[in-house]
Design an enzyme around this catalytic site. Structure first.
Site, PDB file in Angstrom:
ATOM      1  N   ASP A  79       0.769  -0.960  -0.064  1.00  0.00           N
ATOM      2  CA  ASP A  79       0.189  -0.083   0.079  1.00  0.00           C
ATOM      3  C   ASP A  79       0.862   1.386  -0.091  1.00  0.00           C
ATOM      4  OD1 ASP A  79      -2.035   1.779   0.279  1.00  0.00           O
ATOM      5  OD2 ASP A  79      -2.447   1.409   2.190  1.00  0.00           O
ATOM      6  N   ASP A 268      -2.000   5.500  -5.490  1.00  0.00           N
ATOM      7  CA  ASP A 268      -2.297   4.474  -4.463  1.00  0.00           C
ATOM      8  C   ASP A 268      -2.424   3.114  -4.894  1.00  0.00           C
ATOM      9  OD1 ASP A 268      -2.917   3.484  -1.896  1.00  0.00           O
ATOM     10  OD2 ASP A 268      -4.776   4.710  -1.570  1.00  0.00           O
TER      11      ASP A 268
END
Ligand SMILES: *[C@@H]1O[C@H](CO)[C@@H](O)[C@H](O)[C@H]1NC(C)=O
Ligand SMILES: *[C@@H]1O[C@H](CO)[C@@H](O)[C@H](O)[C@H]1NC(C)=O
Length: 380
Positions: A79, A268
């Protein structure tokens, strides 16, 4: 799955924990490529066969990599939109099913740091996590770090697909000491940077029918994975992979963003969707026959095979979204019509989120030290 970046807690406090950090000796720094698996496949619009109605298993495509804690290997969400490294653990007080957790009791390497805790809010309550902090022997792609900070979850919602999250932010990981003060820890990437020829990683995440295997390249740039040349983009935040984004093209026609004064976005890997300002989504879907918003969500006929061309501004570079833009999620309306949910959806805050739908078209090199990302269209 974290939908958005973690809160700005990483900006508070200036202290770093002094831990005995050891990185497994390497004769010379060496790069490596880390295989990525996904929790589900995404299907190209018009090319899927319908075997069921709404299928939750097709709603997410979390990017998973294997990380080893002590001697236990677990799938972890990779992430770039958050800062903390944590794993679900046997400190959890609820029931744990399956094997997606770290068995602290069986570990010979876990060392708790008395009184230290962590807490992360991702903007999606089911993803939030909190617990205790310790040091451990943690390995990724053949590099082992001993003594780096690790969160061991004692609360949150156990996931059916991953054991935890590897935060890959700019900046640092934030934990609380026994006095409740936020302090900074090195991120896993900071801990392994000196073992790599260059302190960089690159996301190669083609996704959909016929796509090559996804991976994350550490310490090097693989020129076989993109076309043309990489464009370099300056970042505008010391905590996030954020850049300006003030214009876009749909079918070759340039538009300037008008609804916000900011015009900013982040990359992201922890978000599935490509979340853009409402005006961008409206302009894009105006070019898709039969598309409409169902309670705010853009949907379109699953028979759609062609979409308008779209490029998005990445810090002055126009990066195109060249591959399929649905994300394999479909449902059946009450009248029996099947409808597809778009991979491009609305972002109502002033910060757009370029998630996996965007990354399926673009190879992105993350360079914290240089304060840049580099980007080019992928070889699919
Ligand atoms: C993770 O490890 C398991 C068990 O060794 C393996 O089956 C799986 O393919 C690995 N996944 C990735 C993404 O490397
Ligand atoms: C089903 O409902 C959708 C949404 O209202 C509509 O677009 C579509 O034409 C309907 N299909 C049929 C077969 O009536």
């Amino acid at each position: 799955m974290p939908q958005i970046y973690s809160l700005l807690v990483t900006l508070c406090g200036l202290l770093y924990l002094v831990a005995a950090l050891a990185i497994e000796e390497r004769a010379t720094p060496a790069p490596f490529s880390l295989p990525v698996s996904r929790t589900s496949e995404r299907y190209q619009a018009g090319k899927r066969s319908f075997t069921s109605t709404l299928s939750a298993t097709h709603a997410h495509g979390d990017i998973l990599v294997n990380m080893t804690f002590g001697s236990q290997t677990l799938p972890m969400l990779f992430d770039t939109g958050s800062s903390e490294l944590w794993v679900m653990s046997t400190y959890y007080t609820g029931s744990l099913s399956g094997d997606l957790y770290y068995n602290i009791g069986a570990s010979t390497t876990w060392t708790p740091i008395s009184g230290y805790t962590y807490s992360v809010n991702y903007g999606t309550a089911s993803s939030d996590s909190a617990g205790v902090v310790g040091t451990d022997k943690v390995s990724l792609g053949g590099i082992t770090v001993t003594g780096g900070a690790l969160g061991a979850a004692n609360s949150g919602t156990p996931s059916t697909s991953r054991a935890g999250i590897i935060g890959m932010p700019r900046g640092s990981m934030t934990v609380k000491n026994s006095a409740g003060t936020s302090i900074h820890e090195n991120t896993f990437m900071q801990n392994i940077a000196s073992s790599l020829p260059a302190p960089i990683f690159a996301a190669y995440l083609p996704w959909g029918t016929g796509a090559a295997a996804s991976c994350i390249d550490f310490g090097y740039i693989d020129s076989t994975k993109y076309t043309g040349t990489l464009s370099t983009v300056p970042l505008i935040s010391s905590a996030y992979w954020a850049f300006t984004s003030t214009s876009y093209y749909v079918n070759g026609v340039k538009h300037s963003v008008t609804s916000t004064t900011n015009g900013e976005a982040i990359i992201d890997t922890g978000t599935t969707l490509l979340r853009v300002y409402p005006e961008i989504a409206s302009t894009f879907y105006a070019g898709v026959t039969g598309a409409y918003q169902d309670s705010g969500t853009w949907v379109f006929p699953c028979s759609t095979t062609t979409f308008p061309s779209l490029t998005l501004d990445v810090g002055g570079v126009q990066a195109s979204v060249i591959h399929e833009i649905d994300f394999g999620y479909w449902t059946t309306l009450s009248n029996g019509t099947e409808i597809c949910e778009g991979g491009i959806q609305v972002e109502t805050s002033s910060l757009m989120v370029f998630g996996e739908i965007f990354l399926a078209s673009n190879y992105v090199v993350f360079n914290d030290a240089a304060g840049t990302i580099q980007i080019a269209n992928i070889v699919f």
